[in-house]
Design a protein around this motif. Structure first.
Motif, PDB file in Angstrom:
ATOM      1  N   ALA A  79       0.837  -1.215   0.000  1.00 34.48           N
ATOM      2  CA  ALA A  79       0.000   0.000   0.000  1.00 34.48           C
ATOM      3  C   ALA A  79       0.865   1.256   0.000  1.00 34.48           C
ATOM      4  N   ASP A  80       1.971   1.249   0.745  1.00 34.72           N
ATOM      5  CA  ASP A  80       2.870   2.407   0.773  1.00 34.72           C
ATOM      6  C   ASP A  80       3.461   2.679  -0.599  1.00 34.72           C
ATOM      7  N   PHE A  81       3.931   1.624  -1.250  1.00 34.73           N
ATOM      8  CA  PHE A  81       4.546   1.784  -2.571  1.00 34.73           C
ATOM      9  C   PHE A  81       3.542   2.359  -3.568  1.00 34.73           C
ATOM     10  N   MET A  82       2.338   1.808  -3.589  1.00 34.64           N
ATOM     11  CA  MET A  82       1.339   2.268  -4.545  1.00 34.64           C
ATOM     12  C   MET A  82       0.946   3.714  -4.264  1.00 34.64           C
ATOM     13  N   GLN A  83       0.735   4.055  -2.980  1.00 32.98           N
ATOM     14  CA  GLN A  83       0.311   5.403  -2.638  1.00 32.98           C
ATOM     15  C   GLN A  83       1.412   6.416  -2.925  1.00 32.98           C
ATOM     16  N   THR A  84       2.651   6.064  -2.609  1.00 29.98           N
ATOM     17  CA  THR A  84       3.754   7.008  -2.789  1.00 29.98           C
ATOM     18  C   THR A  84       3.987   7.314  -4.258  1.00 29.98           C
ATOM     19  N   LEU A  85       3.983   6.304  -5.106  1.00 31.01           N
ATOM     20  CA  LEU A  85       4.300   6.503  -6.512  1.00 31.01           C
ATOM     21  C   LEU A  85       3.148   7.127  -7.293  1.00 31.01           C
ATOM     22  N   ILE A 414       3.843   0.139  13.894  1.00 32.99           N
ATOM     23  CA  ILE A 414       3.514   1.518  13.515  1.00 32.99           C
ATOM     24  C   ILE A 414       3.219   1.601  12.033  1.00 32.99           C
ATOM     25  N   ARG A 415       4.024   0.926  11.222  1.00 34.91           N
ATOM     26  CA  ARG A 415       3.788   0.941   9.779  1.00 34.91           C
ATOM     27  C   ARG A 415       2.465   0.272   9.445  1.00 34.91           C
ATOM     28  N   GLN A 416       2.036  -0.676  10.264  1.00 33.91           N
ATOM     29  CA  GLN A 416       0.771  -1.351  10.016  1.00 33.91           C
ATOM     30  C   GLN A 416      -0.414  -0.574  10.599  1.00 33.91           C
ATOM     31  N   GLY A 417      -0.152   0.628  11.155  1.00 31.40           N
ATOM     32  CA  GLY A 417      -1.232   1.429  11.715  1.00 31.40           C
ATOM     33  C   GLY A 417      -1.655   1.002  13.100  1.00 31.40           C
ATOM     34  N   ASN A 418      -0.790   0.266  13.822  1.00 34.30           N
ATOM     35  CA  ASN A 418      -1.116  -0.230  15.156  1.00 34.30           C
ATOM     36  C   ASN A 418      -0.161   0.398  16.159  1.00 34.30           C
ATOM     37  N   LEU A 419      -0.697   1.131  17.137  1.00 36.45           N
ATOM     38  CA  LEU A 419       0.134   1.808  18.135  1.00 36.45           C
ATOM     39  C   LEU A 419       0.051   1.141  19.503  1.00 36.45           C
ATOM     40  N   GLN A 420      -0.472  -0.067  19.577  1.00 42.09           N
ATOM     41  CA  GLN A 420      -0.650  -0.721  20.868  1.00 42.09           C
ATOM     42  C   GLN A 420       0.685  -1.035  21.536  1.00 42.09           C
ATOM     43  N   GLY A 421       1.713  -1.232  20.722  1.00 42.75           N
ATOM     44  CA  GLY A 421       3.008  -1.573  21.297  1.00 42.75           C
ATOM     45  C   GLY A 421       3.747  -0.396  21.888  1.00 42.75           C
ATOM     46  N   LEU A 422       3.233   0.831  21.704  1.00 42.38           N
ATOM     47  CA  LEU A 422       3.891   2.032  22.221  1.00 42.38           C
ATOM     48  C   LEU A 422       3.311   2.415  23.577  1.00 42.38           C
ATOM     49  N   PRO A 423       4.120   3.035  24.427  1.00 38.39           N
ATOM     50  CA  PRO A 423       3.571   3.559  25.686  1.00 38.39           C
ATOM     51  C   PRO A 423       2.484   4.588  25.414  1.00 38.39           C
ATOM     52  N   SER A 424       1.564   4.729  26.346  1.00 40.35           N
ATOM     53  CA  SER A 424       0.396   5.581  26.129  1.00 40.35           C
ATOM     54  C   SER A 424       0.757   7.056  26.007  1.00 40.35           C
TER      55      SER A 424
END
Length: 640
Positions: A79-85, A414-424
């Motif tokens: 998705a990143d490649f397609m959106q960026t280009l 983070i790249r997958q849009g998931n922030l659960q692994g980060l501190p609040s």
């Protein structure tokens, strides 16, 4: 346009070429058998489909689920490649390399955009291409001229049907499936002129006899098809399909029961055609089973390059790159074993067996269900037997494997849009820093794609110039409608020039930026850029006025000129750092003023006249003191 002529072989050289192709293709097919098995396994690994059978270890019906780790990592990258280009409106940007071509650059850019949107459609090409590049590590595209004519029946305005000749002549870029692309195993590059370059390349086709007859009738407008060889080749119809293609069909659950076609190879090679000791570029259609050469031509492209382009995901030592499937292979297999062990462990830990005394009324294999009443005799007791306990070490090891896989692939939560692994309470600046560090690898990959696609854009422009004389009226009408009269005239002037002149006059680059950031971060970055340019622009206005009011040759004048020229150059570099591909369009007036100031320092009269226009807006005649101009007014005066 000169008429392309087929190669005039003598019998000895043609036999040597035939033997050369047989030897090279046969050996390469054998050399890459193990490689194709890897491709098959990686396709199965990415699909991660549920198995059809039943696992019988450690018990019948044990868990047998594949962790789709490769697909989890693949989807955000794709998705990143397609959106960026494809976020920019223009896929290619054109810059002039010569002063006399500056006025043509914008028209060429608009012309390439019209051709890309109407004929090439790079988004469709990249949708297929990036699957190979990201998963298998290597993608191949072919940049060619598609010419075709065939008889069709169509409706007339009054509703009747008439027979007509349908003709297609246009540039085409198409994805070549990796399993259909062949090259020598000892080659390090597909460019025959590069160190370790391939002496030959081949694309495999599976065609029906009717398709071969269409080729022989000149549908592609290339001469030299051997009809006698065609009659001999058509007898070799068989059920043949590449093993990789079979796996693809099996994974989709839609495998044909038969596929009767003929396999031929389009070969591009360096070969001494006339025996003078000098290799020449040759393209041929070759049937391996019968050793028949259906057609052979000299390189039909005036730019002299072969039509294939290769892009890699992660570079390796040779032509083939390293893809996500290879990076995740060990992790997916390990995670699959751990996941199935966890499921089996939970199932067994929550499963109970019962020990009943002999003589009770419990029968073997009697069903158990909630609310069941057990009838027991005196002193009889049903005992519970636990099969297992839950082991917390299994999920811990499972998550460790996933973390190592993320480090290797750089596809984090983070790249997958998931922030659960980060501190609040993670600050936004820390999150942005993490994103930028993680994007470095993907920026490198996208930069390689941009370099390759920039060359593709130049070749498209050269192919247009080569074939423009064949159908001038149609192309003139197309560009007049798409670009308007002025830009169409400028673009047609470019197409009327030679292929070599186009390469010397223009640089073609992909418009897309390399930064992999979300829209909000990108917006904040451009707001900061606008503020910097506004502040610097205000200072440069004052420096330009100081230079205008000073006498050439004085220290104040020389210092002002140096500061102004240096400031403009720094602004160009700043715009380039923000991945703005055409900074000259934003700083055009400022660059002209800087050049005029430098020329005036050398005593040029023409430079004084050149300064009168741009700086007259800021001089006393304007009635607007420069110190009261705001950033927006300054930006407007300088094209910012």
């Amino acid at each position: 346009m000169p008429v392309l002529q087929p190669i005039s072989w003598n019998s000895r050289r043609k036999d040597e070429f035939r033997n050369f192709l047989q030897f090279e293709l046969s050996n390469t097919i054998g050399d890459r058998a193990e490689l194709e098995r890897k491709w098959e396994n990686w396709i199965i690994q990415h699909r991660a489909a549920l198995p059809g059978g039943t696992k019988d270890f450690p018990y019948v019906g044990a868990s047998d689920i594949e962790v789709p780790l490769t697909d989890i990592h693949y989807q955000p990258v794709y998705a990143d490649f397609m959106q960026t280009l494809h976020a920019p409106e223009d896929y290619w940007t054109v810059t002039a390399r010569r002063a006399d071509r500056v006025d043509h650059a914008n028209a060429v850019r608009r012309g390439l955009t019209a051709v890309e949107k109407h004929f090439i459609k790079m988004r469709r090409v990249n949708m297929r291409r990036f699957i190979d590049q990201i998963l298998l590590g290597t993608a191949v595209v072919k940049n060619r001229w598609h010419a075709e004519r065939k008889s069709v029946r169509r409706y007339t305005p009054d509703g009747s049907i008439e027979k007509a000749l349908h003709r297609v002549s246009q540039p085409r870029i198409e994805h070549v499936p990796l399993q259909r692309f062949y090259f020598p195993a000892d080659a390090w590059s597909i460019d025959p002129d590069a160190p370790g370059g391939a002496r030959w390349l081949a694309q495999e086709f599976f065609v029906t006899p009717s398709q071969l007859r269409v080729w022989a009738n000149g549908a592609d407008q290339l001469p030299g098809f051997d009809r006698d060889a065609l009659a001999r080749v058509i007898r070799f119809v068989e059920d043949k399909e590449r093993p990789v293609d079979q796996v693809v069909h099996e994974e989709q659950g839609f495998k044909p029961f038969h596929d009767q076609k003929i396999r031929v190879f389009e070969v591009w090679a360096r070969f001494d055609v006339d025996g003078d000791g000098v290799d020449e570029d040759v393209t041929a259609i070759f049937h391996l089973e019968s050793l028949e050469i259906l057609r052979s031509l000299h390189n039909p492209f005036f730019h002299g390059k072969w039509p294939f382009h290769v892009t890699q995901f992660l570079p390796s030592f040779g032509i083939l790159g390293i893809g996500l499937a290879e990076l995740d292979e060990w992790a997916q297999e390990t995670a699959t074993k751990l996941l199935n062990a966890q499921i089996d462990n939970v199932l067994l830990a929550n499963t109970r067996m019962f020990a009943a005394p002999l003589g009770s009324n419990i029968q073997p294999n009697e069903p158990i269900y909630p609310g069941k009443v057990w009838l027991l005799g005196p002193d009889e007791k049903i005992q519970e037997i636990r099969l297992s306990e839950v082991y917390p070490s299994l999920p811990t090891v499972f998550h460790q494997i996933l973390q190592i896989a993320e480090m290797r692939t750089a596809v984090s939560e983070i790249r997958q849009g998931n922030l659960q692994g980060l501190p609040s309470r993670t600050p936004a600046t820390s999150l942005l820093s993490i994103l930028r560090e993680g994007n470095k690898r993907f920026d490198m990959i996208l930069t390689n794609v941009r370099d390759t696609d920039s060359e593709i854009g130049l070749r498209v422009l050269q192919n247009l110039a080569q074939h423009f004389p064949d159908d001038q009226e149609r192309w003139i009408a197309f560009f007049m409608q798409a670009l308007g009269e002025r830009d169409a005239q400028l673009f047609l002037e470019v197409l009327a020039s030679s292929v070599a002149d186009i390469e010397e006059s223009f640089g073609v680059s992909v418009t897309a930026t390399s930064a992999q950031v979300n829209k909000e971060v990108e917006k904040q970055a451009f707001i900061g850029l606008l503020q910097i340019v506004g502040q610097v622009g205000a200072q440069l206005v004052q420096v330009a006025q100081l230079a205008q009011s000073s006498q050439p040759g004085t220290p104040i004048y020389e210092t002002s000129v140096a500061l102004y020229s240096g400031g403009v150059e720094l602004l160009k570099q700043l715009l380039a750092r923000f991945d703005i591909q055409n900074p000259s369009e934003y700083l055009g007036n400022m660059e002209a003023i800087a050049n005029a100031l430098l020329a005036q320092a050398q005593g040029g009269n023409a430079a004084t006249a050149a300064l009168a226009g741009p700086l007259g807006l800021l001089g006393p005649a304007s009635g607007v003191p420069p110190q009261i101009l705001g950033p927006s007014q300054i930006g407007g005066l300088f094209g910012l």
